[in-house]
Scaffold this motif. Sequence first.
Motif, PDB file in Angstrom:
ATOM      1  N   ASP A 185       0.857  -1.188   0.000  1.00  0.00           N
ATOM      2  CA  ASP A 185       0.000   0.000   0.000  1.00  0.00           C
ATOM      3  C   ASP A 185       0.897   1.244   0.000  1.00  0.00           C
ATOM      4  OD1 ASP A 185      -1.601   2.225   0.924  1.00  0.00           O
ATOM      5  OD2 ASP A 185      -3.081   0.788   1.675  1.00  0.00           O
ATOM      6  N   PRO A 186       0.689   2.154  -0.950  1.00  0.00           N
ATOM      7  CA  PRO A 186       1.552   3.346  -1.031  1.00  0.00           C
ATOM      8  C   PRO A 186       1.507   4.223   0.213  1.00  0.00           C
ATOM      9  CG  PRO A 186      -0.347   3.540  -2.515  1.00  0.00           C
ATOM     10  CD  PRO A 186      -0.319   2.121  -2.013  1.00  0.00           C
ATOM     11  N   ARG A 187       0.479   4.046   1.053  1.00  0.00           N
ATOM     12  CA  ARG A 187       0.342   4.876   2.249  1.00  0.00           C
ATOM     13  C   ARG A 187       1.064   4.286   3.463  1.00  0.00           C
ATOM     14  NH1 ARG A 187      -6.033   4.560   1.920  1.00  0.00           N
ATOM     15  NH2 ARG A 187      -5.307   2.413   1.706  1.00  0.00           N
ATOM     16  N   ARG A 188       1.609   3.079   3.280  1.00  0.00           N
ATOM     17  CA  ARG A 188       2.402   2.480   4.373  1.00  0.00           C
ATOM     18  C   ARG A 188       3.599   3.368   4.702  1.00  0.00           C
ATOM     19  NH1 ARG A 188       2.675  -3.248   4.591  1.00  0.00           N
ATOM     20  NH2 ARG A 188       4.499  -3.024   5.958  1.00  0.00           N
ATOM     21  N   THR A 189       4.014   3.374   5.950  1.00  0.00           N
ATOM     22  CA  THR A 189       5.236   4.108   6.278  1.00  0.00           C
ATOM     23  C   THR A 189       6.425   3.162   6.098  1.00  0.00           C
ATOM     24  OG1 THR A 189       5.035   3.523   8.613  1.00  0.00           O
ATOM     25  CG2 THR A 189       4.093   5.632   7.918  1.00  0.00           C
ATOM     26  N   ALA A 190       7.563   3.758   5.747  1.00  0.00           N
ATOM     27  CA  ALA A 190       8.739   2.938   5.448  1.00  0.00           C
ATOM     28  C   ALA A 190       9.152   2.105   6.655  1.00  0.00           C
ATOM     29  CB  ALA A 190       9.893   3.834   5.008  1.00  0.00           C
ATOM     30  N   ASP A 191       9.024   2.698   7.857  1.00  0.00           N
ATOM     31  CA  ASP A 191       9.488   1.956   9.039  1.00  0.00           C
ATOM     32  C   ASP A 191       8.549   0.824   9.454  1.00  0.00           C
ATOM     33  OD1 ASP A 191       7.469   3.512  10.035  1.00  0.00           O
ATOM     34  OD2 ASP A 191       8.726   4.718  11.359  1.00  0.00           O
ATOM     35  N   SER A 192       7.450   0.660   8.720  1.00  0.00           N
ATOM     36  CA  SER A 192       6.544  -0.453   9.032  1.00  0.00           C
ATOM     37  C   SER A 192       6.854  -1.694   8.184  1.00  0.00           C
ATOM     38  CB  SER A 192       5.084  -0.032   8.801  1.00  0.00           C
ATOM     39  OG  SER A 192       4.801   0.036   7.407  1.00  0.00           O
ATOM     40  N   LEU A 193       7.810  -1.568   7.255  1.00  0.00           N
ATOM     41  CA  LEU A 193       8.084  -2.690   6.353  1.00  0.00           C
ATOM     42  C   LEU A 193       8.937  -3.759   7.034  1.00  0.00           C
ATOM     43  CD1 LEU A 193       8.898  -1.120   2.856  1.00  0.00           C
ATOM     44  CD2 LEU A 193       6.707  -1.774   3.828  1.00  0.00           C
ATOM     45  N   SER A 194       8.546  -5.010   6.829  1.00  0.00           N
ATOM     46  CA  SER A 194       9.342  -6.132   7.348  1.00  0.00           C
ATOM     47  C   SER A 194      10.506  -6.371   6.389  1.00  0.00           C
ATOM     48  CB  SER A 194       8.471  -7.388   7.417  1.00  0.00           C
ATOM     49  OG  SER A 194       8.142  -7.796   6.092  1.00  0.00           O
ATOM     50  N   PRO A 195      11.541  -7.081   6.843  1.00  0.00           N
ATOM     51  CA  PRO A 195      12.637  -7.414   5.925  1.00  0.00           C
ATOM     52  C   PRO A 195      12.137  -8.128   4.671  1.00  0.00           C
ATOM     53  CG  PRO A 195      13.287  -7.869   8.183  1.00  0.00           C
ATOM     54  CD  PRO A 195      11.825  -7.505   8.229  1.00  0.00           C
ATOM     55  N   ALA A 196      11.156  -8.995   4.825  1.00  0.00           N
ATOM     56  CA  ALA A 196      10.633  -9.725   3.655  1.00  0.00           C
ATOM     57  C   ALA A 196       9.970  -8.753   2.670  1.00  0.00           C
ATOM     58  CB  ALA A 196       9.634 -10.793   4.109  1.00  0.00           C
ATOM     59  N   GLU A 197       9.278  -7.757   3.199  1.00  0.00           N
ATOM     60  CA  GLU A 197       8.626  -6.775   2.318  1.00  0.00           C
ATOM     61  C   GLU A 197       9.665  -5.899   1.614  1.00  0.00           C
ATOM     62  OE1 GLU A 197       4.259  -6.108   4.359  1.00  0.00           O
ATOM     63  OE2 GLU A 197       5.985  -5.170   5.320  1.00  0.00           O
ATOM     64  N   LEU A 198      10.721  -5.539   2.330  1.00  0.00           N
ATOM     65  CA  LEU A 198      11.792  -4.756   1.709  1.00  0.00           C
ATOM     66  C   LEU A 198      12.472  -5.560   0.607  1.00  0.00           C
ATOM     67  CD1 LEU A 198      13.403  -3.042   4.802  1.00  0.00           C
ATOM     68  CD2 LEU A 198      12.685  -1.862   2.710  1.00  0.00           C
ATOM     69  N   GLU A 199      12.640  -6.841   0.855  1.00  0.00           N
ATOM     70  CA  GLU A 199      13.254  -7.710  -0.147  1.00  0.00           C
ATOM     71  C   GLU A 199      12.373  -7.775  -1.392  1.00  0.00           C
ATOM     72  OE1 GLU A 199      13.776 -11.753   1.130  1.00  0.00           O
ATOM     73  OE2 GLU A 199      14.881 -12.298  -0.696  1.00  0.00           O
ATOM     74  N   ARG A 200      11.061  -7.899  -1.165  1.00  0.00           N
ATOM     75  CA  ARG A 200      10.123  -7.974  -2.286  1.00  0.00           C
ATOM     76  C   ARG A 200      10.156  -6.669  -3.094  1.00  0.00           C
ATOM     77  NH1 ARG A 200       5.336  -9.676   0.646  1.00  0.00           N
ATOM     78  NH2 ARG A 200       4.367  -7.646   0.303  1.00  0.00           N
ATOM     79  N   LEU A 201      10.180  -5.549  -2.394  1.00  0.00           N
ATOM     80  CA  LEU A 201      10.201  -4.250  -3.078  1.00  0.00           C
ATOM     81  C   LEU A 201      11.488  -4.081  -3.895  1.00  0.00           C
ATOM     82  CD1 LEU A 201       8.997  -1.470  -3.598  1.00  0.00           C
ATOM     83  CD2 LEU A 201       9.933  -0.704  -1.396  1.00  0.00           C
ATOM     84  N   ALA A 202      12.618  -4.439  -3.299  1.00  0.00           N
ATOM     85  CA  ALA A 202      13.891  -4.316  -4.024  1.00  0.00           C
ATOM     86  C   ALA A 202      13.891  -5.211  -5.258  1.00  0.00           C
ATOM     87  CB  ALA A 202      15.053  -4.679  -3.100  1.00  0.00           C
ATOM     88  N   LYS A 203      13.369  -6.429  -5.118  1.00  0.00           N
ATOM     89  CA  LYS A 203      13.323  -7.363  -6.253  1.00  0.00           C
ATOM     90  C   LYS A 203      12.460  -6.813  -7.385  1.00  0.00           C
ATOM     91  CE  LYS A 203      14.241 -11.981  -4.523  1.00  0.00           C
ATOM     92  NZ  LYS A 203      13.637 -13.107  -3.802  1.00  0.00           N
ATOM     93  N   VAL A 204      11.318  -6.257  -7.004  1.00  0.00           N
ATOM     94  CA  VAL A 204      10.404  -5.717  -8.016  1.00  0.00           C
ATOM     95  C   VAL A 204      11.067  -4.559  -8.769  1.00  0.00           C
ATOM     96  CG1 VAL A 204       8.315  -4.323  -8.250  1.00  0.00           C
ATOM     97  CG2 VAL A 204       8.219  -6.493  -7.031  1.00  0.00           C
ATOM     98  N   ILE A 205      11.749  -3.684  -8.027  1.00  0.00           N
ATOM     99  CA  ILE A 205      12.418  -2.546  -8.683  1.00  0.00           C
ATOM    100  C   ILE A 205      13.457  -3.068  -9.677  1.00  0.00           C
ATOM    101  CG2 ILE A 205      13.979  -0.579  -8.294  1.00  0.00           C
ATOM    102  CD1 ILE A 205      12.469  -0.105  -5.618  1.00  0.00           C
ATOM    103  N   ARG A 206      14.164  -4.091  -9.293  1.00  0.00           N
ATOM    104  CA  ARG A 206      15.209  -4.638 -10.184  1.00  0.00           C
ATOM    105  C   ARG A 206      14.638  -5.385 -11.383  1.00  0.00           C
ATOM    106  NH1 ARG A 206      20.398  -4.359  -8.396  1.00  0.00           N
ATOM    107  NH2 ARG A 206      21.058  -5.839  -9.978  1.00  0.00           N
TER     108      ARG A 206
END
Length: 259
Positions: A185-206
Amino acid sequence: MPEGLEAEIWRRACEPLVGRAIVAADLDDRVVAEGFTDAVIGATFSAARRRGKVVLLDTDRATIGLHFGMTGRLVVDGDASIDKLAYASGRDDPAWDRLVLFATPAGRVGPPALRFNDPRRLGRISLDPDLDHLGIDFDEVTQRRLTVALAGRSGVLKSLLLDQHVVAGLGNLCVDEVLWWADLDPRRTADSLSPAELERLAKVIRRRLPIMLARGGSTTGVLSPAVRATCPPCERDGTPLERASVGGRTTIWCPRHQH
Ligand SMILES: [Zn+2]
């Protein structure tokens, strides 16, 4: 406006300039850095680089920075690489040229080597730009780098990913696109992301951005300008997409699979 993907397409279009010498320049001095002509006439292009949304043309004397505004585009050797670009007007009026460079071998005979055409005059052309303030380039994002860039940030994802100090090169369309693919959700705050979610986001960007690059840029995603205009059912689950202002920018997302 043109995003990092468009800048990359233009950077590639500039590669044939390498090895050629600039013989003349016509410019709009409201847009082009002072001293430009003295700095580049007689210089030879040595590389075409990109940082974020900025195209950098290195010469043996100075680096030319091309910063695109809402409507800017680049024509190299008479060929506009992104004529289908949704934001670019189909018209090509030389009256909108802010910088015209003539280079060897044609010189002033034949099409200019480079034209920076910008109807609304929102772009600018710099010399030896300082880009140290820019964050990780979108094509160099890894989970680790993204984690560091977002560490301790309590802002909403949409705003932080648009912030060129955090990730350089993402614009409004690409941010919505990667969040759609990363189920966030674009309204999520960055500090609420779990490591798994950060990994997913980085993978998608790549993974997704190179696909859009190959298709022609930031308008070629699932959340294309046509989809953004009409908010049809989500391609993945059929739930109507939502549109609202998040962090001051029009944002499209799926209320079902992005959370
Ligand atoms: Zn969905």
